[in-house]
Scaffold this motif. Structure first.
Motif, PDB file in Angstrom:
ATOM      1  N   MET A 323       1.191  -1.233   0.389  1.00  0.00           N
ATOM      2  CA  MET A 323      -0.128   0.315   0.207  1.00  0.00           C
ATOM      3  C   MET A 323       0.822   1.442   0.107  1.00  0.00           C
ATOM      4  O   MET A 323       1.438   1.426   0.818  1.00  0.00           O
ATOM      5  N   PRO A 324       0.725   1.989  -1.044  1.00  0.00           N
ATOM      6  CA  PRO A 324       1.435   4.219  -0.910  1.00  0.00           C
ATOM      7  C   PRO A 324       0.403   4.177   0.603  1.00  0.00           C
ATOM      8  O   PRO A 324      -1.016   4.033   0.265  1.00  0.00           O
ATOM      9  N   HIS A 325       0.387   5.527   0.399  1.00  0.00           N
ATOM     10  CA  HIS A 325      -0.701   6.509   1.079  1.00  0.00           C
ATOM     11  C   HIS A 325      -0.607   7.516  -0.756  1.00  0.00           C
ATOM     12  O   HIS A 325       0.162   7.571  -1.669  1.00  0.00           O
ATOM     13  N   SER A 326      -2.282   7.867  -0.569  1.00  0.00           N
ATOM     14  CA  SER A 326      -2.545   8.524  -1.763  1.00  0.00           C
ATOM     15  C   SER A 326      -1.569  10.058  -1.472  1.00  0.00           C
ATOM     16  O   SER A 326      -2.172  10.359  -0.184  1.00  0.00           O
ATOM     17  N   LEU A 408      -2.626  15.121   0.505  1.00  0.00           N
ATOM     18  CA  LEU A 408      -3.136  14.595   1.201  1.00  0.00           C
ATOM     19  C   LEU A 408      -2.203  13.574   1.388  1.00  0.00           C
ATOM     20  O   LEU A 408      -1.390  13.216   0.807  1.00  0.00           O
ATOM     21  N   VAL A 409      -2.314  12.661   2.563  1.00  0.00           N
ATOM     22  CA  VAL A 409      -1.882  11.558   2.752  1.00  0.00           C
ATOM     23  C   VAL A 409      -3.495  10.695   3.166  1.00  0.00           C
ATOM     24  O   VAL A 409      -4.328  10.420   4.191  1.00  0.00           O
ATOM     25  N   GLY A 410      -3.794  10.181   1.935  1.00  0.00           N
ATOM     26  CA  GLY A 410      -4.652   9.708   2.077  1.00  0.00           C
ATOM     27  C   GLY A 410      -4.285   7.520   2.712  1.00  0.00           C
ATOM     28  O   GLY A 410      -3.917   7.219   2.002  1.00  0.00           O
ATOM     29  N   GLU A 411      -5.385   7.175   3.415  1.00  0.00           N
ATOM     30  CA  GLU A 411      -5.941   5.827   3.210  1.00  0.00           C
ATOM     31  C   GLU A 411      -6.233   4.791   1.872  1.00  0.00           C
ATOM     32  O   GLU A 411      -6.708   5.029   0.837  1.00  0.00           O
ATOM     33  N   VAL A 412      -5.266   3.576   2.060  1.00  0.00           N
ATOM     34  CA  VAL A 412      -5.309   2.898   0.575  1.00  0.00           C
ATOM     35  C   VAL A 412      -5.513   1.577   1.339  1.00  0.00           C
ATOM     36  O   VAL A 412      -4.062   1.089   2.237  1.00  0.00           O
ATOM     37  N   LEU A 413      -6.257   0.893   0.550  1.00  0.00           N
ATOM     38  CA  LEU A 413      -7.311  -0.262   1.249  1.00  0.00           C
ATOM     39  C   LEU A 413      -6.263  -1.306   0.792  1.00  0.00           C
ATOM     40  O   LEU A 413      -6.081  -1.184   0.099  1.00  0.00           O
ATOM     41  N   PRO A 414      -5.781  -2.152   1.706  1.00  0.00           N
ATOM     42  CA  PRO A 414      -5.036  -3.245   0.829  1.00  0.00           C
ATOM     43  C   PRO A 414      -5.453  -3.973  -0.085  1.00  0.00           C
ATOM     44  O   PRO A 414      -6.868  -4.888   0.175  1.00  0.00           O
ATOM     45  N   GLU A 415      -4.920  -4.858  -0.795  1.00  0.00           N
ATOM     46  CA  GLU A 415      -5.133  -5.627  -2.098  1.00  0.00           C
ATOM     47  C   GLU A 415      -4.463  -6.251  -2.135  1.00  0.00           C
ATOM     48  O   GLU A 415      -2.927  -6.136  -2.254  1.00  0.00           O
ATOM     49  N   ALA A 416      -4.538  -7.022  -2.284  1.00  0.00           N
ATOM     50  CA  ALA A 416      -3.355  -8.697  -2.804  1.00  0.00           C
ATOM     51  C   ALA A 416      -3.169  -8.898  -4.360  1.00  0.00           C
ATOM     52  O   ALA A 416      -1.968  -8.333  -4.242  1.00  0.00           O
ATOM     53  N   THR A 417      -4.024  -7.784  -5.462  1.00  0.00           N
ATOM     54  CA  THR A 417      -3.258  -7.944  -6.334  1.00  0.00           C
ATOM     55  C   THR A 417      -1.671  -6.731  -6.702  1.00  0.00           C
ATOM     56  O   THR A 417      -1.483  -7.126  -7.690  1.00  0.00           O
ATOM     57  N   ASN A 418      -2.136  -5.936  -5.180  1.00  0.00           N
ATOM     58  CA  ASN A 418      -1.479  -4.517  -5.575  1.00  0.00           C
ATOM     59  C   ASN A 418      -0.130  -5.503  -4.585  1.00  0.00           C
ATOM     60  O   ASN A 418       0.041  -5.886  -3.705  1.00  0.00           O
ATOM     61  N   CYS A 419       0.954  -5.266  -5.394  1.00  0.00           N
ATOM     62  CA  CYS A 419       2.277  -6.525  -4.687  1.00  0.00           C
ATOM     63  C   CYS A 419       3.257  -6.917  -5.552  1.00  0.00           C
ATOM     64  O   CYS A 419       4.237  -5.919  -6.503  1.00  0.00           O
ATOM     65  N   VAL A 420       4.750  -6.828  -5.285  1.00  0.00           N
ATOM     66  CA  VAL A 420       5.859  -6.843  -5.047  1.00  0.00           C
ATOM     67  C   VAL A 420       6.281  -8.426  -5.517  1.00  0.00           C
ATOM     68  O   VAL A 420       5.588  -9.652  -4.367  1.00  0.00           O
ATOM     69  N   GLU A 442     -11.821   0.920  -5.843  1.00  0.00           N
ATOM     70  CA  GLU A 442     -12.816   2.129  -6.002  1.00  0.00           C
ATOM     71  C   GLU A 442     -13.223   3.170  -4.249  1.00  0.00           C
ATOM     72  O   GLU A 442     -12.596   4.363  -4.753  1.00  0.00           O
ATOM     73  N   ASN A 443     -12.652   2.516  -3.723  1.00  0.00           N
ATOM     74  CA  ASN A 443     -12.579   3.631  -2.022  1.00  0.00           C
ATOM     75  C   ASN A 443     -11.902   4.509  -2.291  1.00  0.00           C
ATOM     76  O   ASN A 443     -11.917   5.342  -1.866  1.00  0.00           O
ATOM     77  N   ASP A 444     -10.165   4.138  -2.368  1.00  0.00           N
ATOM     78  CA  ASP A 444      -9.306   4.707  -3.122  1.00  0.00           C
ATOM     79  C   ASP A 444      -9.502   6.062  -3.614  1.00  0.00           C
ATOM     80  O   ASP A 444      -9.445   7.025  -3.368  1.00  0.00           O
ATOM     81  N   GLN A 445     -10.279   5.841  -4.937  1.00  0.00           N
ATOM     82  CA  GLN A 445     -10.506   7.109  -5.611  1.00  0.00           C
ATOM     83  C   GLN A 445     -12.049   7.658  -5.159  1.00  0.00           C
ATOM     84  O   GLN A 445     -11.167   9.053  -5.372  1.00  0.00           O
ATOM     85  N   LYS A 446     -12.416   7.159  -4.406  1.00  0.00           N
ATOM     86  CA  LYS A 446     -13.331   8.157  -3.720  1.00  0.00           C
ATOM     87  C   LYS A 446     -13.146   9.556  -2.309  1.00  0.00           C
ATOM     88  O   LYS A 446     -13.404  10.385  -2.236  1.00  0.00           O
ATOM     89  N   LEU A 447     -11.920   8.684  -1.930  1.00  0.00           N
ATOM     90  CA  LEU A 447     -11.424   8.751  -1.205  1.00  0.00           C
ATOM     91  C   LEU A 447     -10.371  10.433  -1.110  1.00  0.00           C
ATOM     92  O   LEU A 447     -10.322  11.015  -0.933  1.00  0.00           O
TER      93      LEU A 447
END
Ligand SMILES: Cc1cc2nc3c(=O)[nH]c(=O)nc-3n(C[C@H](O)[C@H](O)[C@H](O)COP(=O)(O)OP(=O)(O)OC[C@H]3O[C@@H](n4cnc5c(N)ncnc54)[C@H](O)[C@@H]3O)c2cc1C
Ligand code: SF4
Lengths: 540, 199
Positions: A323-326, A408-420, A442-447
């Motif tokens: 996860m990054p922060h937006s 902005l320092v926005g929370e980004v929700l964890p997703e398994a597809t976001n990965c190293v 989607e939640n990240d974008q709205k935020l």
């Protein structure tokens, strides 16, 4: 240009000895109590705490042992040399930018060029699954970290407001809040006040009064380029030198290439490369603190016959839930000069939008920062992230002293597809390069949309106009998340890997959720807690 | 809004005695002279022509510094922080990109990129930014956009690292060991850039 190379590449440091080679090692050939891979925020704290407890400990750092006086400059371009610039393959809808945007390389890691904003996470950050029905709960609560937050704040003399209105901790901080604040911070506070939004002076890992032979901040505004007067905390100037004084050995310009495993499936130490030569360091405990990309990469690259999918990876989750922060920037133009270059970059903040408010149409939230800028940072991001270049950019930059900025320092929700993962490409050590995939949900974008709107409102309320937005992200967390269940997490609540009892993973990669606060105080609190656990285990 | 400096009387280099020696040396090297080793004369000319549009900059001294910065970065053994899979490494991408731009120019206008009018060069860059140039020889949309990004990143970084540009925009510049005493809204230290009377 024959830019003077002032970095003195001494690679071995201990007991007042410093050598440009590895022939006079303190612990070479011995099995030490612990070896730490990476001396950034977490690694620095671990090195110090373990050395203080009398353990024999070696810290191995891929980059140099910086000397601020000769290696840092008041210059943005020069400061790019402080970053982890190794190429990472970056994919996905919102492919991440690395380099100076993300990781440091050298003793101090990211703390060398971080902005120094120093927050505790909120209680809710540890219980997102319970409270919001998304992501996962951490295996610890705020109460478990609270004493460690207090300890770190005290130890480095965090400066902050008399009353911090959000979260579980309301101050006071060990050192008084910074004063005066910059023009940009003042504009932010005025805009917030006009809209009934609470704001405060930022809590900072930057001195407001002398401490430990270090002076208070002189407001140069170059925190992201490395602090020359040493007013800003980093583990480079605090924990690591103190750890060496307490007996630790520090190897720099030494890239750890593999974690070594015996037949029984326990780790025995690490292999590292210095100047093209491979060496080994044996240790009873291995702690990986190489940050959110290099930590999973090292674990995956250490695959062996006992652990063919990589170390600590029985869950298959090593590298997942990154996860990054937006970190979108909103600029607006004013009739008076703001002068974004002056003063510590972040001097005023608001967390009024931190907690979930379902009426906004998304869960979780964000912090807002009045955030200074320097010409290269502002212009390059405008050109590459916002398509503003040529005449338009020049016109903006000729008036840049009239712009204010909120980040902005926005929370980004964890997703398994976001990965190293590991790519097909190899680096100079013959190791597969990291490939990092990222896309906002989607939640990240709205935020983000909500946050940008708020920034624009605040700037407008303070008299700004002609606002423009530069999409960006900041910080990285996750990739080796902690948890109670070995099938859904990589490490336990003490950062010990579920699979290998003497392998610890302790850095930003163990985060379960990202929170909406800059992460480093939490990274360091986790490291201090892990150190206590390792010391207690050793005594048993 | 015009493209003139609001701080015509300000010269950041006049403050250099106040800077630490390391920073002073680093910044002054941007004034030249430059010894090019990697980029050919034509490649330097291409970078300068592109930088003229990207940075909206006309001074040859500044453009030469920008070309030199590009050369320095392309020559470094360190990585490029991030790259998309399938995109060639930065040096290869940019050097091949200069040739591709020239070929596109020849195909469309029957003359080399450097012989085009500035407005035509600008148009090429606008198309490159969105991947709108002919998709031949591997130059798909993605690769064109990446070429634009990497070029723009290098050029704009160099441009806003040049002390003449700092002077123009009214940037205080390196501020160590002096720092700032008056940071409050509306206050400036005596040495900071001030707007000219007439502006
Ligand atoms: C521009 C910027 C601004 C920031 N501002 C803030 C802020 O204001 N507040 C905040 O809380 N956070 C901030 N951060 C984030 C902060 O820097 C990170 O959260 C923090 O440094 C993470 O700590 P870490 O210990 O996980 O990793 P790091 O501090 O990155 O340390 C990892 C270390 O491991 C080393 N390493 C990696 N791989 C290997 C290997 N194989 N062998 C040996 N060594 C290795 C690296 O060189 C590095 O030194 C900022 C970051 C950036 C880039
Ligand atoms: S603003 Fe303060 S803390 Fe930041 S680099 Fe300058 S002196 Fe250091």
């Amino acid at each position: 240009m024959a830019e003077k190379v002032s970095v003195q590449h001494n690679c071995d440091h201990y007991d007042r000895e410093r050598h440009p080679h590895l022939r006079k090692r303190k612990y070479g050939g011995q099995e030490v109590d612990a070896v730490i891979v990476g001396l950034g925020a977490a690694g620095g704290v671990l090195l110090y705490e373990l050395a203080k407890a009398g353990l024999s400990v070696v810290g191995i750092e891929a980059g140099p042992f910086w000397d601020p006086q000769t290696d840092f400059a008041s210059d943005e371009l020069h400061a790019q040399s402080l970053a982890w610039n190794d190429t990472r393959l970056s994919t996905g809808q919102n492919a991440l930018q690395f380099g100076a945007n993300n990781s440091g390389r050298g003793v101090g890691g990211g703390t060398v060029h971080f902005t120094g904003v120093f927050y505790r996470f909120h209680e809710s950050d540890f219980r997102v699954r319970t409270l919001d029905g998304a992501a996962e709960d951490w295996p610890i609560t705020y109460a478990d970290l609270a004493p460690y937050y207090a300890k770190i704040e005290e130890e480095i003399k965090v400066s902050g407001p008399r009353e911090f209105p959000w979260g579980a901790f309301h101050g006071p901080y060990p050192y008084p809040e910074r004063s005066p604040i910059s023009g940009n911070a003042e504009i932010f506070r005025r805009g917030c006040a006009a809209l009934g939004i609470r704001s405060t002076v930022a809590p900072l890992a930057i001195l407001s009064a002398p401490f430990d032979g270090r002076p208070p901040c002189i407001n140069r505004g170059f925190c992201n380029q490395g602090c020359l007067p040493n007013a800003k905390f980093s583990t480079l100037i605090h924990h690591v030198p103190k750890a060496i004084g307490l007996g630790a050995e520090v190897l720099t310009d030494c890239m750890v290439t593999r974690i070594l495993v015996d037949k029984g499936g326990r780790v025995t130490g690490v292999e590292f490369n210095h100047d093209g030569q491979f060496y080994a360091q044996k240790a009873k405990v291995v702690i990986v603190s190489a940050f959110a990309v290099e930590t999973p990469r090292l674990l995956l690259n250490s695959a062996c016959s006992q652990f063919p999918e990589g170390l600590a990876n029985s869950s298959g989750l090593v590298g997942k839930y990154l996860m990054p922060h937006s970190g979108h920037d909103v600029y607006a133009r004013f009739d008076q000069e703001i002068r974004l270059y002056k003063g510590t970059p972040v001097l005023a903040v608001s967390q009024d939008f931190y907690e979930t408010d379902l009426s906004r149409g998304f869960i979780r939230g964000y912090s807002l920062h009045a955030h200074g800028a320097r010409p290269v940072g502002m212009a390059v991001k405008a050109a590459t992230n916002a398509g503003i270049w040529g005449k338009k950019l020049r016109e903006i930059m000729l008036h840049w002293n009239f712009y204010a900025r909120i980040t902005l320092v926005g929370e980004v929700l964890p997703e398994a597809t976001n990965c190293v993962t590991l790519s097909e490409e190899k680096d100079e050590y013959g190791l597969p390069r990291a490939q990092v995939h990222f896309a906002y949900g989607e939640n990240d974008q709205k935020l983000i949309a909500h946050g940008i709107q708020k920034c624009q409102e605040i700037l407008a309320a303070a008299g700004g106009r002609d606002a423009f937005v530069v999409p960006d992200s900041a910080h990285l967390m996750g990739g080796c998340r902690m948890g109670k269940d070995p099938s859904t997490s990589v490490v336990n609540e003490f950062c010990r890997s579920h699979d290998i009892p003497n392998l610890y993973i302790c850095d930003a990669s163990v985060f379960v959720t990202s929170g909406a606060a800059n992460p480093t105080e939490t990274v360091m609190a986790l490291a201090a807690r892990t150190a206590d656990q390792i010391i207690a285990q050793g005594k048993r | 809004m015009g493209l003139e400096s609001l701080y015509p009387d300000y010269d950041v280099l006049a403050l250099q005695d106040e800077w630490d020696a390391n920073t002073r040396q680093i910044v002054k090297q941007r004034l030249g002279p430059f010894e090019f080793k990697l980029l050919s004369h034509w490649q330097q000319g291409m970078i300068k022509a592109l930088a003229r549009q990207l940075a909206c900059e006309g001074r040859d001294e500044v453009l030469t510094w920008i070309a030199f910065h590009v050369e320095t970065e392309l020559g470094k053994p360190q990585g490029e922080a991030q790259r998309k899979p399938g995109i060639p490494p930065r040096k290869e991408l940019i050097l091949a990109g200069l040739d591709a731009l020239d070929n596109w120019a020849k195909a469309k206008f029957f003359k080399g990129f450097l012989s085009l009018k500035e407005a035509q060069q600008l148009e090429f860059l606008q198309l490159l930014e969105v991947g709108g140039l002919p998709q031949e020889e591997g130059w798909d949309v993605e690769r064109q956009k990446e070429l634009f990004k990497k070029l723009a990143g290098l050029v704009i970084t160099a441009h806003y690292s040049h002390p003449w540009v700092w002077s123009e925009i009214g940037y205080g510049g390196p501020a160590y060991p002096r720092g700032y005493v008056r940071v409050e809204l509306g206050l400036v230290d005596p040495w900071e850039p001030k707007q000219a009377e007439w502006s």
